[in-house]
Design an enzyme around this catalytic site. Sequence first.
Site, PDB file in Angstrom:
ATOM      1  N   CYS A  15       1.952   0.746  -8.661  1.00  0.00           N
ATOM      2  CA  CYS A  15       3.089   1.289  -7.917  1.00  0.00           C
ATOM      3  C   CYS A  15       4.345   1.407  -8.769  1.00  0.00           C
ATOM      4  CB  CYS A  15       3.374   0.424  -6.687  1.00  0.00           C
ATOM      5  SG  CYS A  15       3.649  -1.330  -7.069  1.00  0.00           S
TER       6      CYS A  15
ATOM      7  N   GLY B 119       0.825  -1.200   0.000  1.00  0.00           N
ATOM      8  CA  GLY B 119       0.000   0.000   0.000  1.00  0.00           C
ATOM      9  C   GLY B 119       0.863   1.254   0.000  1.00  0.00           C
ATOM     10  N   SER B 120       0.335   2.311   0.584  1.00  0.00           N
ATOM     11  CA  SER B 120       1.022   3.599   0.554  1.00  0.00           C
ATOM     12  C   SER B 120       2.172   3.640   1.550  1.00  0.00           C
ATOM     13  CB  SER B 120       0.034   4.721   0.877  1.00  0.00           C
ATOM     14  OG  SER B 120      -0.313   4.687   2.248  1.00  0.00           O
TER      15      SER B 120
ATOM     16  N   GLU C 285       5.743  -3.490   0.702  1.00  0.00           N
ATOM     17  CA  GLU C 285       5.817  -3.112  -0.713  1.00  0.00           C
ATOM     18  C   GLU C 285       4.975  -1.861  -0.864  1.00  0.00           C
ATOM     19  OE1 GLU C 285       5.359  -2.051  -4.046  1.00  0.00           O
ATOM     20  OE2 GLU C 285       3.814  -3.578  -4.254  1.00  0.00           O
TER      21      GLU C 285
ATOM     22  N   VAL D 219       0.924   4.717   5.196  1.00  0.00           N
ATOM     23  CA  VAL D 219       0.404   3.633   6.030  1.00  0.00           C
ATOM     24  C   VAL D 219       1.516   2.629   6.337  1.00  0.00           C
ATOM     25  CG1 VAL D 219      -1.305   1.778   6.204  1.00  0.00           C
ATOM     26  CG2 VAL D 219      -1.914   3.947   5.107  1.00  0.00           C
ATOM     27  N   GLY D 220       2.377   2.391   5.350  1.00  0.00           N
ATOM     28  CA  GLY D 220       3.487   1.456   5.560  1.00  0.00           C
ATOM     29  C   GLY D 220       4.395   1.875   6.697  1.00  0.00           C
TER      30      GLY D 220
END
Length: 485
Positions: A287, A231-232, A253, A235-236
Site C-alpha cells: 500500500c 485492504g482496499s 488502513e 471495501v473500507g
Amino acid sequence: MSFFSDLAHQYIDGEWKTGSGSWDIIDFNPYDGEKLASITVATADEVDQAYRAAERAQHAWAETNPYARRGVFERALRIVEEREEEITGAIVAELGGTRLKAAFELHLTKEFLREAVHLCLRPEGRILPSPEDGKENRLYRTPVGVVGVISPFNFPLLLSVKTVAPALALGNAVVLKPHQSAPVTGGSLVARIFEDAGLPAGLLNVVITDIAEIGDALIEHPVPSVISFTGSDRVGRHVATVCASHFKRSVLELGGNSALIVLDDADVDYAVDAAVFSRFVHQGQVCMAANRILVDRSVQAEFTGKFVAKVASLKVGDPADPATHIGPLINASQAEAVSSVVEQAVAAGAEALLHGATDGNLIAPSVLTGLPADSPVLRQEIFGPVALLVPFDGEDEAVRIANDTPYGLSGAVHTADVERGVRIAKRVRTGMIHVNDGTVHDEPVVPFGGEKNSGVGRLNGEATVDAFTTQKWISVQHGRSRFPF
C-alpha cells in the site's frame, strides 16, 4: 504440505475445528499452482461462536496483572524466532513472497511483538482538576472489550500481528479473519503462535471465511466495539459505513498512490535505489509503494536512464530462489488487472520504457512515462510491478502533482537540503512521508495511517492505545455537593 494441512482449520474458543460451510477455500501457491490446503469456510453461526467465546474470555484477561499478560508476548516472540525458517517457507509458498520479502516481514513482526510486551504496561490513568470543591476526577484507560480484525494478503503475518498483539496486550480479546488468499500466514499461523505461547483459550479466535458465506456478520455482530480493517478503499468504505450504522469504531488502513519526489539537487544514484525498492518490493503489492516517481526535469534524463537500467536488472522468477527480486502476484485476477492497466495506459499514449511480459502470475516490471496529465492511471493504486515516471518543473508543480490523487498514505522527497525536503513534505497531504528515504516504512512506536481515501485512524505506539482502549471518567466527591432542589 503438512505445514499447511495441519493449520487448515478454524480456531474458535481454543479448539481447532472444521468449518461447517458448504464450500471450501482452496489455498494455492501463486507461483506454481500447487494446492497447499483446502479449508471449509466458517459460517455466520461460527462467527457468532467466535465472538461469544472472545466476550466470555475477555473479562478475566482484562483483570489479569499486566506483568503476567506480557509473558505471553515474550514467549510469542521466542516462538517466531525459533520457527523463522519454517515461517519463511510459508511466506514464500502461500504469498509468492521472495526470501528478501519474508525477511523484511519477519523482522517487522518481531519488532511489533517486542512493542506488545511494553504495551501491556502502557495504559495510564490521570487525575484531573475539578471546579467543584472536594471533587476528584479520575480518568481510567480501559480495554474496548472485543476487537474484530480483517487482514490483507500482501503482508498478512505482519499486518495481523501488528493489530492482534497490541489489542490483546491492552486487555482485549480478538476475532481475526484473514484474507482468503492468505488463510494460514495471516490467520491460523497467528493462532498457533499464540496458542503455543500460552494465551488462554477464547482470547484469540480465527475464522477463515468469505463475505459470500457470512455477509456482514463479522462487522455487524453486537459484541465487537472496534473493527480494524486493512485492504482496499472500496471495501473500507463499506466497512466504515456498516460500523457507523452500528455505533462501532473503525480503524481503516487502506490503499495508496504514493509519490517519491526527486528534486533538482538530489543524489540521483541514491534516489534511484530508493525508488526501485519503493516500487518493486513484493512485486509492488504494498500500500505504501511509490506508484508515481516525480523527477525534476533538470535531472530527468540521468535519473530515467539509471532507473530503467536498474529495474531491467531485477530477476523475475521463483520466489524460493534467494536471487529472485520479483515473484508472482497473489492470483490470476490480480495479474490480469495489472496487465490491463499497462495496456490501457500505453493505448492512451504512455511510452513504455520497459514493458514487462506476463507468464501466469509472474509479471516482469514495466516503466511508463509520457502519461497525459488527465490519465486515470496517475490517480489510482496499481498493486503490481509498474512504475510511472512523471517530470515536473519546480517545487510547486511537484507538490501539485503529488497531491493530485484521492489517496494520501506515504511518500518521499529526495534533496541535498534536508529542511527543503521537510518544507515540501509538509505540503504533501499524506499521513506519512520520508525525506531522503523510500516510501515503504513501518515502525512500532510511530503513528501509521493515511489521509483522504487511504484510511481513518492510526496504529502503532500511543495511537494503538487510543485505538483499542476507551477512557472512563469516575468522579469521587469527598465533601458534599449542593443540589438546586
